[in-house]
Design a protein around this motif. Structure first.
Motif, PDB file in Angstrom:
ATOM      1  N   THR A  19       0.820  -1.218   0.000  1.00 22.58           N
ATOM      2  CA  THR A  19       0.000   0.000   0.000  1.00 22.58           C
ATOM      3  C   THR A  19       0.850   1.262   0.000  1.00 22.58           C
ATOM      4  OG1 THR A  19      -0.160  -0.092   2.428  1.00 22.58           O
ATOM      5  CG2 THR A  19      -1.952  -1.087   1.143  1.00 22.58           C
ATOM      6  N   GLU A  20       1.955   1.262   0.764  1.00 20.75           N
ATOM      7  CA  GLU A  20       2.709   2.496   0.956  1.00 20.75           C
ATOM      8  C   GLU A  20       3.670   2.801  -0.181  1.00 20.75           C
ATOM      9  OE1 GLU A  20       4.604   2.323   4.751  1.00 20.75           O
ATOM     10  OE2 GLU A  20       2.727   2.626   5.866  1.00 20.75           O
ATOM     11  N   THR A  21       4.188   1.778  -0.852  1.00 19.43           N
ATOM     12  CA  THR A  21       5.197   2.039  -1.883  1.00 19.43           C
ATOM     13  C   THR A  21       4.791   1.548  -3.270  1.00 19.43           C
ATOM     14  OG1 THR A  21       6.414  -0.046  -1.554  1.00 19.43           O
ATOM     15  CG2 THR A  21       6.984   1.824  -0.127  1.00 19.43           C
ATOM     16  N   ARG A  22       3.731   0.741  -3.356  1.00 20.49           N
ATOM     17  CA  ARG A  22       3.385   0.190  -4.666  1.00 20.49           C
ATOM     18  C   ARG A  22       1.972   0.540  -5.118  1.00 20.49           C
ATOM     19  NH1 ARG A  22       6.706  -5.488  -5.298  1.00 20.49           N
ATOM     20  NH2 ARG A  22       8.538  -4.851  -4.088  1.00 20.49           N
ATOM     21  N   GLY A  23       1.276   1.308  -4.293  1.00 21.62           N
ATOM     22  CA  GLY A  23      -0.007   1.846  -4.705  1.00 21.62           C
ATOM     23  C   GLY A  23      -1.154   0.868  -4.763  1.00 21.62           C
ATOM     24  N   TRP A  24      -1.063  -0.265  -4.071  1.00 18.95           N
ATOM     25  CA  TRP A  24      -2.171  -1.224  -4.074  1.00 18.95           C
ATOM     26  C   TRP A  24      -3.320  -0.670  -3.238  1.00 18.95           C
ATOM     27  CZ3 TRP A  24      -1.811  -7.121  -4.363  1.00 18.95           C
ATOM     28  CH2 TRP A  24      -0.861  -7.522  -5.316  1.00 18.95           C
ATOM     29  N   GLN A  56      -6.131  -0.838  -0.387  1.00 20.13           N
ATOM     30  CA  GLN A  56      -5.985  -1.440   0.930  1.00 20.13           C
ATOM     31  C   GLN A  56      -6.575  -2.843   0.999  1.00 20.13           C
ATOM     32  OE1 GLN A  56      -4.316  -0.008   3.508  1.00 20.13           O
ATOM     33  NE2 GLN A  56      -4.635  -1.836   4.753  1.00 20.13           N
ATOM     34  N   GLU A 104       2.917  -9.318  -6.444  1.00 19.18           N
ATOM     35  CA  GLU A 104       2.778  -8.592  -7.713  1.00 19.18           C
ATOM     36  C   GLU A 104       2.608  -9.572  -8.875  1.00 19.18           C
ATOM     37  OE1 GLU A 104       2.551  -5.416  -8.347  1.00 19.18           O
ATOM     38  OE2 GLU A 104       3.743  -4.222  -6.949  1.00 19.18           O
TER      39      GLU A 104
END
Length: 391
Positions: free
Chosen positions: A78-83, A85, A141
Motif C-alpha cells: 500500500t505504501e510504496t506500490r499503490g495497491w 488497501q 505482484e
C-alpha cells in the motif's frame, strides 16, 4: 579454508551505574543467587538483542522476527506500490497462509469474540532478512490477478492461492545476521540455522542490593493555577548498580559452515559481532537513567580446544577495594583466574590472548595489552583466520 582456530572467547568487565537494564514481568530488576549472595543479572536474550541492533548497523543489513509477516507485506504494497488497501490485505493474508506454518486470525480489538478477515498471525515467529518482505511483495505482484479473484482468508482452514514452495523458499533465505545468530523454524523444512554465537547472562561480580526509587510527577496546570497541592502521579521503580562480568563465544567453524567459502564475510561478521558485544547496552529505562558506560576491560582469546568462561572467578563475591569500588578488583580477579585456569588446562589450545582497558599493566594473565578495542579485535581475528592459525 584451513582453520586451526575454533573458538573466539570474549570477556568483558563493565561498570553500570544506577539502572534497570532488564526487568522481569513485575518490572523488578532481574537477579541471580550465585556464591550464596544476590547478584544483579541481565539476561542473555536482553543483551543479545542490544548486540544485534549494533551488529545490524555495522554490517548494513537487518533481520526481521515477527508473527505479522503478512501485515508487513500489506504495508509495503500500500505504501510504496499503490495497491488498494483491501487487495493488499488479502495479498498479505495469503502470503502468511501459504507456508506450512499454522496460523490464526487476529481478533477485533473492540470485540475479542470476532475475528478479522485477512489479519493473519503465524503461530510461529518467522525470522527472515528484511529483504524477504520485498521478495514476498514481488511474489504478490506476480500473482496480482489471481489474488484479485481469490477469496479472503477468514479461518485457519482457508488455503492460500500463492505457491507454498516459493513462499517457503523466501522463509529459508538468510543473511549475515541469521548466519551468525541462527534461526529456529521447525515448521519449514531446512529453514533452521545453527547459531555460531553463544551469549551468557551477565551478572555482577559482587553482591548487590535492589533499590526502590520513589518518584512523583507534578501536574503543570495545577502548579500554575495553585488550586491543588501535591503531585499528579506517584509511583516507584526498582534499580540497581554494579560491575558486571559478560561473556560470549563465537564458533568459527559453525560460522564458516553457515557463510560458505567467503573468508572476507567470515571476518566481517566476526569483527562486527565482537565490536557490538563490547559496545552494546540494553536500552531499558535509558531516558531516565542514561547508563551509557563502556567496558573497563575487554579480553579476547582464540582457542582450538573449547570455549572457556571465567564466570567461576566470581563465584566468591568480589570485595570492594580499600577506597571503594568493585571494578579494579574485578579486573584483577579475572586476570588471576584466567592464569590459573590456563595453567590447569595447558596453553596448547590457545592461539592468542589479549586485552584492552583502563589499566596499563598488571593483568598478565590476560595476555598481550592492546591500546584500543579495535586493535584487540583485529589482532585476534588475524590470529584466528590465518591459514596456520597463528598471528
Amino acid at each position: 579454508m584451513p582453520m586451526a582456530a575454533r573458538f573466539i572467547d570474549i570477556h568483558v568487565i563493565q561498570s553500570v551505574p544506577f539502572a534497570n537494564l532488564n526487568r522481569d514481568d513485575t518490572n523488578s530488576v532481574k537477579t541471580v543467587q550465585y556464591g550464596n549472595v544476590l547478584r544483579t543479572r541481565v539476561s542473555s536474550q536482553s543483551w543479545k538483542r542490544a548486540i544485534r541492533g549494533v551488529f545490524e548497523e555495522r554490517v548494513g543489513h537487518a533481520a526481521l522476527r515477527t508473527r505479522r509477516i503478512g501485515e508487513r507485506v500489506t504495508r509495503l504494497l500500500t505504501e510504496t506500490r499503490g495497491w488498494p488497501q483491501d487487495l493488499a490485505e488479502r495479498a498479505g493474508a495469503h502470503t502468511a497462509a501459504a507456508s506450512s506454518i499454522k496460523f490464526e486470525l487476529a481478533k477485533d480489538p473492540k470485540d475479542q469474540k470476532q475475528i478479522v478477515a485477512n489479519k493473519v498471525l503465524t503461530n510461529a515467529m518467522v525470522y527472515v532478512p528484511e529483504t524477504a518482505v520485498t521478495e514476498l511483495a514481488d511474489l504478490a505482484e506476480e500473482f496480482r490477478e489471481v489474488l484479485q479473484g481469490a477469496k479472503d482468508i477468514k479461518k485457519p482452514a482457508d488455503k492460500s492461492v500463492l505457491p507454498a514452495d516459493r513462499v517457503e523458499a523466501v522463509l529459508r533465505s538468510r543473511n549475515g545476521v541469521i548466519n551468525l545468530f541462527g534461526r529456529m523454524l521447525a515448521e519449514v523444512d531446512n529453514a533452521g540455522v545453527d547459531g555460531a554465537v553463544q551469549v551468557a547472562h551477565a551478572l555482577t561480580t559482587h553482591e548487590t542490593d535492589v533499590e526502590l526509587d520513589y518518584f512523583s510527577a507534578v501536574d503543570d496546570i495545577s502548579a500554575l493555577w495553585g488550586d491543588q497541592s501535591g503531585s499528579g502521579h506517584m509511583g516507584h521503580a526498582e534499580f540497581s548498580a554494579g560491575t558486571f562480568y559478560r561473556y560470549a563465544t563465537v564458533d568459527l567453524r559453525d560460522l564458516a559452515r553457515n557463510v560458505g567459502d567467503h573468508p572476507d564475510e567470515l571476518r566481517e561478521l566476526t569483527t562486527a559481532f565482537l565490536s557490538a558485544f563490547i559496545l552494546s547496552l540494553p536500552q531499558a529505562k535509558k531516558n531516565s537513567t542514561a547508563p551509557h558506560t563502556i567496558p573497563d576491560l575487554a579480553h579476547v582469546s582464540v582457542r582450538t580446544d573449547r570455549p572457556l568462561s571465567y564466570a567461576a572467578a566470581f563465584e566468591k563475591s568480589v570485595t570492594a577495594a580499600g577506597q571503594g569500588g568493585h571494578a579494579a578488583p574485578s579486573r584483577a580477579t579475572l586476570s588471576q583466574y584466567a592464569e590459573a585456569a590456563n595453567r590447569l588446562l595447558g596453553t596448547g589450545g590457545i592461539l592468542s590472548a589479549g586485552w584492552a582497558g583502563v589499566d596499563d599493566k598488571g593483568l598478565d594473565g590476560l595476555g598481550t595489552r592492546h591500546t584500543s578495542f579495535d586493535t584487540l579485535i583485529d589482532t585476534a581475528l588475524t590470529s584466528a583466520l590465518s591459514s596456520g592459525g597463528t598471528a
